[in-house]
Scaffold this motif. Sequence first.
Motif, PDB file in Angstrom:
ATOM      1  N   ASP A  66       0.832  -1.214   0.000  1.00  0.00           N
ATOM      2  CA  ASP A  66       0.000   0.000   0.000  1.00  0.00           C
ATOM      3  C   ASP A  66       0.860   1.255   0.000  1.00  0.00           C
ATOM      4  O   ASP A  66       0.559   2.230  -0.699  1.00  0.00           O
ATOM      5  CB  ASP A  66      -0.942   0.012   1.205  1.00  0.00           C
ATOM      6  N   PHE A  67       1.942   1.240   0.793  1.00  0.00           N
ATOM      7  CA  PHE A  67       2.825   2.407   0.831  1.00  0.00           C
ATOM      8  C   PHE A  67       3.522   2.619  -0.516  1.00  0.00           C
ATOM      9  O   PHE A  67       3.716   3.760  -0.945  1.00  0.00           O
ATOM     10  CB  PHE A  67       3.871   2.287   1.941  1.00  0.00           C
ATOM     11  N   GLU A  68       3.897   1.530  -1.168  1.00  0.00           N
ATOM     12  CA  GLU A  68       4.520   1.667  -2.490  1.00  0.00           C
ATOM     13  C   GLU A  68       3.543   2.275  -3.494  1.00  0.00           C
ATOM     14  O   GLU A  68       3.915   3.144  -4.281  1.00  0.00           O
ATOM     15  CB  GLU A  68       5.014   0.311  -2.981  1.00  0.00           C
ATOM     16  N   LYS A  69       2.286   1.822  -3.456  1.00  0.00           N
ATOM     17  CA  LYS A  69       1.279   2.376  -4.364  1.00  0.00           C
ATOM     18  C   LYS A  69       1.044   3.853  -4.066  1.00  0.00           C
ATOM     19  O   LYS A  69       0.954   4.675  -4.978  1.00  0.00           O
ATOM     20  CB  LYS A  69      -0.035   1.605  -4.233  1.00  0.00           C
ATOM     21  N   THR A  70       0.941   4.173  -2.766  1.00  0.00           N
ATOM     22  CA  THR A  70       0.707   5.566  -2.381  1.00  0.00           C
ATOM     23  C   THR A  70       1.903   6.436  -2.743  1.00  0.00           C
ATOM     24  O   THR A  70       1.729   7.570  -3.202  1.00  0.00           O
ATOM     25  CB  THR A  70       0.442   5.653  -0.862  1.00  0.00           C
ATOM     26  N   GLY A  71       3.111   5.904  -2.557  1.00  0.00           N
ATOM     27  CA  GLY A  71       4.313   6.658  -2.927  1.00  0.00           C
ATOM     28  C   GLY A  71       4.348   6.959  -4.417  1.00  0.00           C
ATOM     29  O   GLY A  71       4.709   8.060  -4.828  1.00  0.00           O
ATOM     30  N   GLY A  72       3.955   5.981  -5.224  1.00  0.00           N
ATOM     31  CA  GLY A  72       3.911   6.207  -6.674  1.00  0.00           C
ATOM     32  C   GLY A  72       2.860   7.243  -7.036  1.00  0.00           C
ATOM     33  O   GLY A  72       3.104   8.125  -7.877  1.00  0.00           O
ATOM     34  N   PHE A  73       1.710   7.160  -6.418  1.00  0.00           N
ATOM     35  CA  PHE A  73       0.639   8.131  -6.675  1.00  0.00           C
ATOM     36  C   PHE A  73       1.067   9.531  -6.264  1.00  0.00           C
ATOM     37  O   PHE A  73       0.863  10.507  -6.992  1.00  0.00           O
ATOM     38  CB  PHE A  73      -0.623   7.708  -5.916  1.00  0.00           C
ATOM     39  N   LEU A  74       1.698   9.634  -5.073  1.00  0.00           N
ATOM     40  CA  LEU A  74       2.162  10.934  -4.584  1.00  0.00           C
ATOM     41  C   LEU A  74       3.270  11.488  -5.478  1.00  0.00           C
ATOM     42  O   LEU A  74       3.300  12.690  -5.761  1.00  0.00           O
ATOM     43  CB  LEU A  74       2.653  10.795  -3.144  1.00  0.00           C
ATOM     44  N   ASN A  76       3.651  10.922  -8.674  1.00  0.00           N
ATOM     45  CA  ASN A  76       3.016  11.407  -9.904  1.00  0.00           C
ATOM     46  C   ASN A  76       2.343  12.756  -9.675  1.00  0.00           C
ATOM     47  O   ASN A  76       2.420  13.659 -10.518  1.00  0.00           O
ATOM     48  CB  ASN A  76       1.975  10.406 -10.412  1.00  0.00           C
ATOM     49  N   THR A  77       1.683  12.916  -8.538  1.00  0.00           N
ATOM     50  CA  THR A  77       1.002  14.176  -8.239  1.00  0.00           C
ATOM     51  C   THR A  77       2.009  15.315  -8.077  1.00  0.00           C
ATOM     52  O   THR A  77       1.797  16.415  -8.601  1.00  0.00           O
ATOM     53  CB  THR A  77       0.160  14.027  -6.953  1.00  0.00           C
ATOM     54  N   ILE A  78       3.091  15.059  -7.371  1.00  0.00           N
ATOM     55  CA  ILE A  78       4.129  16.088  -7.199  1.00  0.00           C
ATOM     56  C   ILE A  78       4.729  16.447  -8.559  1.00  0.00           C
ATOM     57  O   ILE A  78       4.996  17.626  -8.841  1.00  0.00           O
ATOM     58  CB  ILE A  78       5.220  15.599  -6.218  1.00  0.00           C
ATOM     59  N   GLY A  79       4.932  15.448  -9.394  1.00  0.00           N
ATOM     60  CA  GLY A  79       5.453  15.716 -10.741  1.00  0.00           C
ATOM     61  C   GLY A  79       4.518  16.620 -11.537  1.00  0.00           C
ATOM     62  O   GLY A  79       4.972  17.540 -12.233  1.00  0.00           O
TER      63      GLY A  79
END
Length: 114
Positions: A66-74, A76-79
Amino acid sequence: MRRSHGGHYYEPLPQQYEAAGGSLEEENDAMTENLKDKISALKSLSIDIGAEVKYQDKLLRDMDDDFEKTGGFLGNTIGRVVRLSKGSHNYYILYLFLFSLVVFFVLYIIIKFR
């Protein structure tokens, strides 16, 4: 009671030793049963600990995923925010900041007067 050992015969134990031996044997049997019960309890406890460790390991692996998925989502959002800030429309960041302030203020008022 005669026993054969290497061709030698031993005399039976006197009566007092046989009586004491019987009580020692009963005590030994009782201690053996007590030890058996403790080993059984220890085995049960170790099986329970093993099951709990497997369950906790599964939970930790799920949390890691879950943390890996959230890290990827975050990420992408920061990008996207960085690309937006580098664009020619610099007022979007200001609008985003003002919008977030309004949302937090409204949430604060709702929670305070609830």
